[in-house]
Scaffold this motif. Structure first.
Motif, PDB file in Angstrom:
ATOM      1  N   PHE A  85       0.840  -1.193   0.000  1.00 43.41           N
ATOM      2  CA  PHE A  85       0.000   0.000   0.000  1.00 43.41           C
ATOM      3  C   PHE A  85       0.878   1.248   0.000  1.00 43.41           C
ATOM      4  O   PHE A  85       1.975   1.247   0.555  1.00 43.41           O
ATOM      5  CB  PHE A  85      -0.924   0.020   1.227  1.00 43.41           C
ATOM      6  N   GLY A  86       0.376   2.309  -0.631  1.00 44.91           N
ATOM      7  CA  GLY A  86       1.126   3.553  -0.669  1.00 44.91           C
ATOM      8  C   GLY A  86       0.236   4.731  -1.037  1.00 44.91           C
ATOM      9  O   GLY A  86      -0.974   4.582  -1.236  1.00 44.91           O
ATOM     10  N   VAL A  87       0.859   5.897  -1.132  1.00 43.60           N
ATOM     11  CA  VAL A  87       0.143   7.135  -1.435  1.00 43.60           C
ATOM     12  C   VAL A  87       0.988   7.990  -2.362  1.00 43.60           C
ATOM     13  O   VAL A  87       2.211   8.083  -2.189  1.00 43.60           O
ATOM     14  CB  VAL A  87      -0.161   7.936  -0.141  1.00 43.60           C
ATOM     15  N   ASP A  88       0.363   8.597  -3.352  1.00 38.91           N
ATOM     16  CA  ASP A  88       0.985   9.628  -4.184  1.00 38.91           C
ATOM     17  C   ASP A  88       0.229  10.932  -3.957  1.00 38.91           C
ATOM     18  O   ASP A  88      -0.986  10.933  -3.753  1.00 38.91           O
ATOM     19  CB  ASP A  88       0.918   9.263  -5.672  1.00 38.91           C
ATOM     20  N   ALA A  89       0.946  12.051  -4.004  1.00 41.15           N
ATOM     21  CA  ALA A  89       0.295  13.348  -3.802  1.00 41.15           C
ATOM     22  C   ALA A  89       1.026  14.411  -4.603  1.00 41.15           C
ATOM     23  O   ALA A  89       2.198  14.247  -4.970  1.00 41.15           O
ATOM     24  CB  ALA A  89       0.287  13.723  -2.320  1.00 41.15           C
ATOM     25  N   PHE A  90       0.323  15.504  -4.885  1.00 41.76           N
ATOM     26  CA  PHE A  90       0.935  16.634  -5.572  1.00 41.76           C
ATOM     27  C   PHE A  90       0.347  17.941  -5.050  1.00 41.76           C
ATOM     28  O   PHE A  90      -0.775  17.987  -4.553  1.00 41.76           O
ATOM     29  CB  PHE A  90       0.747  16.533  -7.098  1.00 41.76           C
ATOM     30  N   GLY A  91       1.134  18.984  -5.173  1.00 39.27           N
ATOM     31  CA  GLY A  91       0.688  20.334  -4.851  1.00 39.27           C
ATOM     32  C   GLY A  91       1.173  21.284  -5.924  1.00 39.27           C
ATOM     33  O   GLY A  91       2.361  21.295  -6.268  1.00 39.27           O
ATOM     34  N   LEU A  92       0.279  22.073  -6.493  1.00 35.44           N
ATOM     35  CA  LEU A  92       0.610  22.990  -7.577  1.00 35.44           C
ATOM     36  C   LEU A  92       0.319  24.421  -7.155  1.00 35.44           C
ATOM     37  O   LEU A  92      -0.778  24.717  -6.666  1.00 35.44           O
ATOM     38  CB  LEU A  92      -0.218  22.656  -8.830  1.00 35.44           C
ATOM     39  N   VAL A  93       1.288  25.297  -7.347  1.00 35.05           N
ATOM     40  CA  VAL A  93       1.120  26.716  -7.021  1.00 35.05           C
ATOM     41  C   VAL A  93       1.638  27.547  -8.187  1.00 35.05           C
ATOM     42  O   VAL A  93       2.762  27.330  -8.665  1.00 35.05           O
ATOM     43  CB  VAL A  93       1.880  27.107  -5.739  1.00 35.05           C
ATOM     44  N   GLY A  94       0.818  28.484  -8.656  1.00 30.57           N
ATOM     45  CA  GLY A  94       1.226  29.415  -9.705  1.00 30.57           C
ATOM     46  C   GLY A  94       1.172  30.841  -9.201  1.00 30.57           C
ATOM     47  O   GLY A  94       0.185  31.241  -8.575  1.00 30.57           O
ATOM     48  N   ILE A  95       2.212  31.621  -9.442  1.00 33.59           N
ATOM     49  CA  ILE A  95       2.302  33.002  -8.944  1.00 33.59           C
ATOM     50  C   ILE A  95       2.514  33.947 -10.114  1.00 33.59           C
ATOM     51  O   ILE A  95       3.470  33.790 -10.886  1.00 33.59           O
ATOM     52  CB  ILE A  95       3.456  33.154  -7.932  1.00 33.59           C
ATOM     53  N   LYS A  96       1.632  34.915 -10.266  1.00 37.99           N
ATOM     54  CA  LYS A  96       1.759  35.888 -11.352  1.00 37.99           C
ATOM     55  C   LYS A  96       2.923  36.830 -11.082  1.00 37.99           C
ATOM     56  O   LYS A  96       3.071  37.369  -9.991  1.00 37.99           O
ATOM     57  CB  LYS A  96       0.463  36.705 -11.471  1.00 37.99           C
ATOM     58  N   LEU A  97       3.755  37.034 -12.086  1.00 39.18           N
ATOM     59  CA  LEU A  97       4.852  37.988 -11.992  1.00 39.18           C
ATOM     60  C   LEU A  97       4.580  39.240 -12.822  1.00 39.18           C
ATOM     61  O   LEU A  97       4.952  40.339 -12.424  1.00 39.18           O
ATOM     62  CB  LEU A  97       6.167  37.328 -12.438  1.00 39.18           C
ATOM     63  N   ASP A  98       3.945  39.064 -13.981  1.00 42.12           N
ATOM     64  CA  ASP A  98       3.612  40.222 -14.818  1.00 42.12           C
ATOM     65  C   ASP A  98       2.481  39.864 -15.763  1.00 42.12           C
ATOM     66  O   ASP A  98       2.556  38.849 -16.467  1.00 42.12           O
ATOM     67  CB  ASP A  98       4.821  40.685 -15.623  1.00 42.12           C
TER      68      ASP A  98
END
Length: 422
Positions: A85-98
């Motif tokens: 048994f196991g787990v996969d995970a992700f986190g996505l963050v986008g930051i506007k610069l211009d």
């Protein structure tokens, strides 16, 4: 549909159970923590698109955005024992610069847009999937990033797409990989809602078989509820000529037919019933690769995308700007790749190609024409404290009078730095 999906999953798992005595992936499991991997990809991306003559959105003709993305992925190992048994995970963050002064949201697809039509200062999305492994078969359910010919998430902008559902991947027979899955949501690359693509359900099955070290074949089926049914086939043959030379042939095809409500339609409003074929032949000699390819569309409507992912087109002419996938379109391409490692600069590569399409049907023409020219350069640092830091520039030019928003200059600049934390 549900019976077919469950039967495929049951078959894959039963095949795994029947071969548990054989050495397998699960027998070599290191443990949940011991096999864990944690990675962070820093992606800085600038993109601009110049639509000539104010074609896009009626008035705006230029889009320009710059942003920074953090793509964090965690993959645990499998617990030891017969079943892991196991787990996969992700986190996505986008930051506007211009982005601003009327330049945002004009066809770039880089940043999420708010209700006022302006780019958001930031966006975020997280997801996780539970996974189970028996022998050489893995069942994963939850939020995940899938890359299959009939369901492929796009990763060509700031942040990747993701899908929600279950996928079985089985490698019980040497040289054969089987997949079966059921999915209920897809999050677009510049949107943070769980099902921004509007997927109702998508079922898929298929696999890839390595006939020999030089010949590989694939066949897949998928049905996206109320959109379309797709078949996919591929043959890839590589013939080594010497230690530094090889000849490669790659054939791909899709057969698409509208399903249910037929929410994706042909240009004239008719339901889809079409095929797309491509054949590419490449000659590699030392640092140089020369490729010639042909692609054509037949039947009613062109090849279309829907809530099955913005990269679900494994054909030779899926290019930077156009995919040369209009109804009845015939296209030819020539491509040249250069690897500078042979000249003492490892990590530096170049690519250029030219594609011309003819004879397609749209609302503007029954004898449409288009062409595209792409140039790309990439450099990856090979050692030192910034090892694996990469710089990539892509520039595409497209011209046509037969597609409403066809004329375009497309520039993309990527700076990426991966960090392997675990």
């Amino acid at each position: 549909m549900q019976v077919k999906k469950c039967s495929l999953i049951a078959l894959a798992i039963s095949a795994a159970v029947s071969q548990m005595a054989v050495a397998s992936q699960q027998s070599e499991a290191k443990g949940f923590v011991e096999g864990s991997k944690l990675k962070v990809l820093n992606r800085n991306m600038y993109m601009n698109r110049d639509f000539k003559h104010g074609q896009r959105n009626g008035t705006k003709s230029y889009g320009e955005e710059w942003a920074h993305g953090l793509i964090t992925t965690y993959s645990s190992g499998f617990t030891q024992g017969t079943v892991g048994f196991g787990v996969d995970a992700f986190g996505l963050v986008g930051i506007k610069l211009d982005s601003g002064d009327g330049r945002n949201g004009v066809g770039t697809g880089l940043l999420e847009i708010n209700d006022a039509g302006e780019a958001k200062d930031d966006q975020a999305l997280a997801g996780a999937a539970a996974k189970l492994q028996i022998s050489n078969t893995v069942l994963k359910y939850g939020n995940q990033m899938v890359s299959l010919p009939v369901l492929a998430i796009s990763d060509s902008r700031l942040l990747p797409e993701s899908v929600t559902g279950g996928l079985v991947t089985s490698n019980e027979i040497e040289g054969l990989t089987l997949n079966a899955g059921h999915f209920t949501a897809l999050s677009n690359r510049n949107q943070s809602s769980r099902d921004s693509a509007g997927m109702k359900s998508l079922d898929l099955a298929g696999g890839t078989y390595k006939f020999s070290k030089d010949l590989i074949g694939s066949a897949y089926w998928a049905e996206t509820e109320d959109y379309f049914r797709k078949y996919y086939g591929n043959l890839n043959y590589s013939m080594p000529l010497s230690d530094t030379q090889a000849f490669i042939v790659d054939f791909n095809m899709y057969d698409t037919k509208s399903d249910g409500l037929g929410l994706s339609r042909a240009w004239d409003g008719e339901k889809l019933d079409n095929q797309i074929y491509s054949l590419a032949a490449a000659f590699k000699t030392g640092a140089h690769t020369f490729t010639l390819s042909h692609q054509r569309v037949t039947g009613d409507g062109g090849y279309v995308y829907g809530p099955d992912g913005n990269s679900t087109m494994y054909t030779a002419h899926s290019m930077q700007v156009s995919d040369f996938n209009q109804e009845n379109e015939k296209s030819w391409a020539a491509r040249y790749d250069l690897n500078m490692a042979a000249f003492g600069v490892p990590g530096l590569t170049f690519m250029t190609r030219y594609i011309k399409g003819t004879d397609f049907n749209t609302t503007l023409s029954s004898n449409g024409k288009e062409w595209e020219r792409d140039v790309e350069a990439k450099y990856v640092l090979q050692d030192g404290p910034a090892k694996d830091l990469s710089f990539r520039v892509r520039w595409g030019t497209r011209r046509t009078a037969d597609i409403a928003t066809g004329n375009m200059e497309d520039l993309r600049v990527f700076v990426e730095y991966p960090l392997n934390i675990l």
